[in-house]
Design a protein around this motif. Structure first.
Motif, PDB file in Angstrom:
ATOM      1  N   PRO A 153     -28.279 -62.687   5.285  1.00  0.00           N
ATOM      2  CA  PRO A 153     -27.819 -63.408   6.489  1.00  0.00           C
ATOM      3  C   PRO A 153     -27.064 -62.445   7.410  1.00  0.00           C
ATOM      4  O   PRO A 153     -26.427 -61.504   6.927  1.00  0.00           O
ATOM      5  N   LEU A 154     -27.153 -62.699   8.695  1.00  0.00           N
ATOM      6  CA  LEU A 154     -26.549 -61.800   9.687  1.00  0.00           C
ATOM      7  C   LEU A 154     -25.046 -61.619   9.448  1.00  0.00           C
ATOM      8  O   LEU A 154     -24.504 -60.532   9.637  1.00  0.00           O
ATOM      9  N   HIS A 155     -24.373 -62.687   9.013  1.00  0.00           N
ATOM     10  CA  HIS A 155     -22.913 -62.609   8.891  1.00  0.00           C
ATOM     11  C   HIS A 155     -22.473 -61.755   7.708  1.00  0.00           C
ATOM     12  O   HIS A 155     -21.302 -61.425   7.598  1.00  0.00           O
ATOM     13  N   ALA A 156     -23.426 -61.396   6.834  1.00  0.00           N
ATOM     14  CA  ALA A 156     -23.060 -60.604   5.653  1.00  0.00           C
ATOM     15  C   ALA A 156     -23.310 -59.111   5.870  1.00  0.00           C
ATOM     16  O   ALA A 156     -23.540 -58.379   4.915  1.00  0.00           O
ATOM     17  N   LEU A 157     -23.297 -58.656   7.134  1.00  0.00           N
ATOM     18  CA  LEU A 157     -23.576 -57.248   7.426  1.00  0.00           C
ATOM     19  C   LEU A 157     -22.339 -56.572   8.007  1.00  0.00           C
ATOM     20  O   LEU A 157     -21.486 -57.211   8.609  1.00  0.00           O
ATOM     21  N   SER A 158     -22.299 -55.236   7.858  1.00  0.00           N
ATOM     22  CA  SER A 158     -21.257 -54.458   8.527  1.00  0.00           C
ATOM     23  C   SER A 158     -21.676 -54.210   9.972  1.00  0.00           C
ATOM     24  O   SER A 158     -22.825 -54.455  10.348  1.00  0.00           O
ATOM     25  N   GLY A 159     -20.751 -53.694  10.782  1.00  0.00           N
ATOM     26  CA  GLY A 159     -21.055 -53.426  12.190  1.00  0.00           C
ATOM     27  C   GLY A 159     -22.232 -52.480  12.355  1.00  0.00           C
ATOM     28  O   GLY A 159     -23.121 -52.708  13.178  1.00  0.00           O
ATOM     29  N   GLY A 160     -22.266 -51.415  11.548  1.00  0.00           N
ATOM     30  CA  GLY A 160     -23.345 -50.433  11.643  1.00  0.00           C
ATOM     31  C   GLY A 160     -24.686 -51.023  11.230  1.00  0.00           C
ATOM     32  O   GLY A 160     -25.714 -50.765  11.860  1.00  0.00           O
ATOM     33  N   GLU A 161     -24.666 -51.843  10.176  1.00  0.00           N
ATOM     34  CA  GLU A 161     -25.907 -52.487   9.713  1.00  0.00           C
ATOM     35  C   GLU A 161     -26.433 -53.446  10.779  1.00  0.00           C
ATOM     36  O   GLU A 161     -27.634 -53.494  11.053  1.00  0.00           O
ATOM     37  N   ARG A 162     -25.497 -54.190  11.375  1.00  0.00           N
ATOM     38  CA  ARG A 162     -25.884 -55.163  12.398  1.00  0.00           C
ATOM     39  C   ARG A 162     -26.533 -54.443  13.577  1.00  0.00           C
ATOM     40  O   ARG A 162     -27.547 -54.895  14.110  1.00  0.00           O
ATOM     41  N   GLN A 163     -25.947 -53.315  13.966  1.00  0.00           N
ATOM     42  CA  GLN A 163     -26.505 -52.564  15.089  1.00  0.00           C
ATOM     43  C   GLN A 163     -27.934 -52.108  14.775  1.00  0.00           C
ATOM     44  O   GLN A 163     -28.791 -52.125  15.638  1.00  0.00           O
ATOM     45  N   ARG A 164     -28.181 -51.745  13.513  1.00  0.00           N
ATOM     46  CA  ARG A 164     -29.540 -51.343  13.136  1.00  0.00           C
ATOM     47  C   ARG A 164     -30.513 -52.516  13.180  1.00  0.00           C
ATOM     48  O   ARG A 164     -31.694 -52.337  13.483  1.00  0.00           O
ATOM     49  N   VAL A 165     -30.016 -53.711  12.874  1.00  0.00           N
ATOM     50  CA  VAL A 165     -30.872 -54.896  12.965  1.00  0.00           C
ATOM     51  C   VAL A 165     -31.328 -55.089  14.416  1.00  0.00           C
ATOM     52  O   VAL A 165     -32.509 -55.311  14.694  1.00  0.00           O
TER      53      VAL A 165
ATOM     54  N   ALA B 211     -25.145 -73.249   6.336  1.00  0.00           N
ATOM     55  CA  ALA B 211     -26.511 -72.727   6.511  1.00  0.00           C
ATOM     56  C   ALA B 211     -26.546 -71.222   6.753  1.00  0.00           C
ATOM     57  O   ALA B 211     -25.707 -70.675   7.461  1.00  0.00           O
ATOM     58  N   ASN B 212     -27.534 -70.565   6.152  1.00  0.00           N
ATOM     59  CA  ASN B 212     -27.844 -69.172   6.459  1.00  0.00           C
ATOM     60  C   ASN B 212     -29.163 -69.039   7.201  1.00  0.00           C
ATOM     61  O   ASN B 212     -29.595 -67.934   7.521  1.00  0.00           O
ATOM     62  N   ASP B 213     -29.850 -70.151   7.411  1.00  0.00           N
ATOM     63  CA  ASP B 213     -31.095 -70.163   8.177  1.00  0.00           C
ATOM     64  C   ASP B 213     -30.984 -71.236   9.234  1.00  0.00           C
ATOM     65  O   ASP B 213     -30.366 -72.276   9.002  1.00  0.00           O
ATOM     66  N   PHE B 214     -31.620 -70.983  10.367  1.00  0.00           N
ATOM     67  CA  PHE B 214     -31.578 -71.936  11.468  1.00  0.00           C
ATOM     68  C   PHE B 214     -32.176 -73.280  11.056  1.00  0.00           C
ATOM     69  O   PHE B 214     -31.592 -74.331  11.307  1.00  0.00           O
ATOM     70  N   TRP B 215     -33.351 -73.241  10.406  1.00  0.00           N
ATOM     71  CA  TRP B 215     -34.004 -74.509  10.043  1.00  0.00           C
ATOM     72  C   TRP B 215     -33.187 -75.260   8.996  1.00  0.00           C
ATOM     73  O   TRP B 215     -33.161 -76.488   8.978  1.00  0.00           O
ATOM     74  N   LEU B 261     -15.145 -76.990   1.495  1.00  0.00           N
ATOM     75  CA  LEU B 261     -15.966 -76.545   0.366  1.00  0.00           C
ATOM     76  C   LEU B 261     -16.995 -75.482   0.705  1.00  0.00           C
ATOM     77  O   LEU B 261     -17.443 -74.755  -0.176  1.00  0.00           O
ATOM     78  N   ALA B 262     -17.405 -75.372   1.980  1.00  0.00           N
ATOM     79  CA  ALA B 262     -18.547 -74.515   2.302  1.00  0.00           C
ATOM     80  C   ALA B 262     -18.218 -73.042   2.075  1.00  0.00           C
ATOM     81  O   ALA B 262     -17.070 -72.620   2.240  1.00  0.00           O
ATOM     82  N   PRO B 263     -19.244 -72.248   1.706  1.00  0.00           N
ATOM     83  CA  PRO B 263     -19.016 -70.842   1.375  1.00  0.00           C
ATOM     84  C   PRO B 263     -18.749 -69.948   2.576  1.00  0.00           C
ATOM     85  O   PRO B 263     -18.178 -68.884   2.434  1.00  0.00           O
ATOM     86  N   LYS B 264     -19.201 -70.366   3.772  1.00  0.00           N
ATOM     87  CA  LYS B 264     -19.104 -69.479   4.939  1.00  0.00           C
ATOM     88  C   LYS B 264     -17.704 -69.529   5.518  1.00  0.00           C
ATOM     89  O   LYS B 264     -17.330 -70.458   6.206  1.00  0.00           O
ATOM     90  N   HIS B 265     -16.904 -68.533   5.214  1.00  0.00           N
ATOM     91  CA  HIS B 265     -15.530 -68.525   5.715  1.00  0.00           C
ATOM     92  C   HIS B 265     -15.435 -67.724   6.984  1.00  0.00           C
ATOM     93  O   HIS B 265     -16.013 -66.655   7.095  1.00  0.00           O
ATOM     94  N   MET B 266     -14.721 -68.239   7.945  1.00  0.00           N
ATOM     95  CA  MET B 266     -14.589 -67.508   9.210  1.00  0.00           C
ATOM     96  C   MET B 266     -13.215 -67.679   9.805  1.00  0.00           C
ATOM     97  O   MET B 266     -12.410 -68.411   9.354  1.00  0.00           O
TER      98      MET B 266
END
Lengths: 278, 266
Positions: A153-165, B211-215, B261-266
């Motif tokens: 998933p996009l949120h599990a990347l570092s800044g450098g990895e994201r830039q490569r994506v 979610a980790n996917d749009f769909w 409960l959700a895993p996505k922390h922000m």
């Protein structure tokens, strides 16, 4: 009539003598504040440029003018000899990597799907990506060195990895011209170095590369030309010729010295008149 | 007789489920684009549209649909021109169209018996004709979202890159605004215009955490929304509480649980 309904054909015969980018006397202002004042620049195919300048110099604006996101109030823009809004089938020859901090980093999407978006324009409406498109995604991920991040998933990347994506997304149409806006923002030093090396390799494989940067130092080791911008074009040409004290002082509006010693070029900015020359 | 044997309860459930599905789907785009206030703005503009319809003797819902689509386009237009920030444009329109509606209702002779229905919804008073209209809007929203899935995904994620890639980003933006306006107006009979924006935002916001996917986000939002509508209606029936409010509070409970409960922390 509706070009986006058709699937783009795969052959691009762009004449090699046509400049990749030709900007003529471009003026842009926001709410009466001038951002670009009479900028002209020609980027031949196969060159590697850095567009340098301080914050607010209009670098991002110039890039957006080139890709057709901003229409200049005056002047003309040509990409491969065509207006950017009328590139037609050559649009896929244009790879654009915007500043990646703009997107929602927690958007629910995986790496492979971000890269696939690059193909959507050439796919045409109502068509689902096929095996050929997925092969292009895998090749692009391979090329930027992150095939192992495909399912992340996009949120599990570092800044450098994201830039490569985002770089992979721009490369997935096999472009001839690659435009990058501050590709090293939010990327650590080691990753910055390897990103520049990657861009140099892409350039060596025949791609025209133009990158916006406010980093006057390291970037000049890699590029073959620089353009110094501060609302107007201060200077452009080979880095060692262009980056003189006069240019830098014009660009930054203060005394600055640029010198090479050892491996890394340095920029020294002085706000006051020099007290001792060294 | 059990609750599910009443025709009005069956219509309420079916209508509620359709509203739950389409608000959740449009809500995913709204939440991801940071346009939550747009739903609220359009819902309040619907008040002006309903009042206009009542005054002119036209169908209030159809009039409100036309009115809200125009208002949504207007907000979109001034925002894209850079003349105003989106929330400023909505803030102005939201109040102006409400005031317009109140003014019009003042001109109308007699007692405004219908008004309460549009403000707070009356899911238990859904007519067979209302259901037909809801089915039509539901089919339209689902059809467009499925047909333009990848295009709407791209412009939602990264509108500038979508434009550079050659997608008609402006057209897709106005299309999205149109669908949001139609969804909001179609839903006000069920949950009321005061609460419809809650159904747009809350299930999608809860799904965003998981979610980790749009769909996946879209499917989860629909599930959360439909569960809220059905459970909310049953609670409302059992406890004799207002149906729209009970639905929204059920959705809020799901959102709170997701937050915790959700895993996505922000």
């Amino acid at each position: 009539m509706f070009p986006w309904l058709r699937r783009a054909t795969s052959t691009l015969d762009i004449p090699p003598d046509v400049p990749a980018i030709e900007v003529r006397d471009v003026y842009v202002s926001y709410n009466g504040h001038p951002v670009l004042q009479g900028v002209s620049l020609t980027v031949p195919q196969g060159s590697f440029w850095a567009l340098l300048g301080p914050n607010g110099a209009g670098k991002t604006t110039l890039l957006k003018v080139i890709v057709g996101l901003i229409k200049p109030q005056r002047g003309t823009v040509r990409v491969f000899g065509r207006p950017p809004e009328a590139l037609g089938p050559w649009r896929r020859a244009l790879g654009y990597v915007p500043q990646h901090q703009r997107v929602d980093l927690y958007f629910p999407i995986r790496v492979k799907d971000v890269v696939m978006m690059g193909r959507y324009g050439m796919l045409g409406f109502f068509r689902r990506p096929g095996p050929e498109d997925w092969r292009a995604v895998d090749e692009a991920l391979e090329r930027v060195g992150i095939p192992h991040l495909r399912e992340r998933p996009l949120h599990a990347l570092s800044g450098g990895e994201r830039q490569r994506v985002f770089l992979a997304r721009a490369l997935v149409t096999q472009p001839k011209l690659l435009l990058l806006d501050e590709p090293t923002a939010g990327v650590d030093v080691a990753a910055t170095q390897s990103l520049y090396e990657l861009l140099r390799d892409l350039h060596k494989s025949g791609m025209t590369v133009v990158m916006v940067s406010h980093d006057v130092g390291v970037v000049t080791q890699f590029v073959d030309s620089v353009a110094c911008l501060n609302r107007r074009l201060v200077a452009h040409g080979r880095p060692e010729v262009v980056l003189t004290a006069d240019t830098l002082s014009d660009m930054y509006g203060c005394e600055a010295v640029f010198f090479h010693h050892a491996a890394t070029p340095h920029l020294v900015v002085r706000r006051h008149p020099p007290e001792d020359a060294s | 007789m059990s609750w599910w044997q009443y025709a009005f309860m069956q219509r309420a459930l079916l209508g509620g489920v359709i509203v739950g599905v389409i608000t959740a789907i449009m809500g995913v785009y709204i939440v991801l684009r940071g346009m939550s206030f747009m739903g609220t703005g359009i819902a309040h503009a619907a008040f002006g549209g309903v009042a206009l319809g009542l005054l002119l003797g036209l169908d209030p819902i159809l009039t409100a649909m036309g009115f809200c689509v125009l208002v949504a386009w207007g907000i979109g237009f001034v925002t894209r021109r850079g003349a105003l920030k989106e929330d400023t444009a909505i803030g102005v329109w939201f109040a102006a169209t409400m005031a317009f509606g109140i003014l019009l209702l003042g001109l109308r002779q007699g007692y405004n018996v219908d008004l309460f229905t549009y403000l707070f919804g009356s899911v238990l008073a859904i007519s067979p004709a209302d259901l037909k209209g809801l089915l039509l809007i539901g089919a339209l929203v689902l059809g467009v979202v499925l047909a333009l899935y990848k295009e709407l995904l791209f412009v939602t994620f990264d509108p500038e890159a979508a434009r550079v890639a050659g997608l008609p980003e402006g057209f897709l933006y106005y299309l999205l605004l149109t669908l949001v306006a139609l969804t909001v107006v179609a839903s006000i009979k069920v949950v009321g215009l005061v609460l419809v924006s809650a159904l747009l935002v809350i299930p999608a916001a809860a799904a965003y955490r998981w979610a980790n996917d749009f769909w996946v986000m879209m499917v989860l939002a629909v599930v959360f929304s439909v569960v809220s509508v059905v459970a909310g209606l049953l609670f409302a029936y059992a406890l004799n509480t207002a149906s729209g409010a009970t639905i929204v509070l059920t959705a809020t409970a799901i959102f709170a649980a997701s937050l915790a409960l959700a895993p996505k922390h922000m």
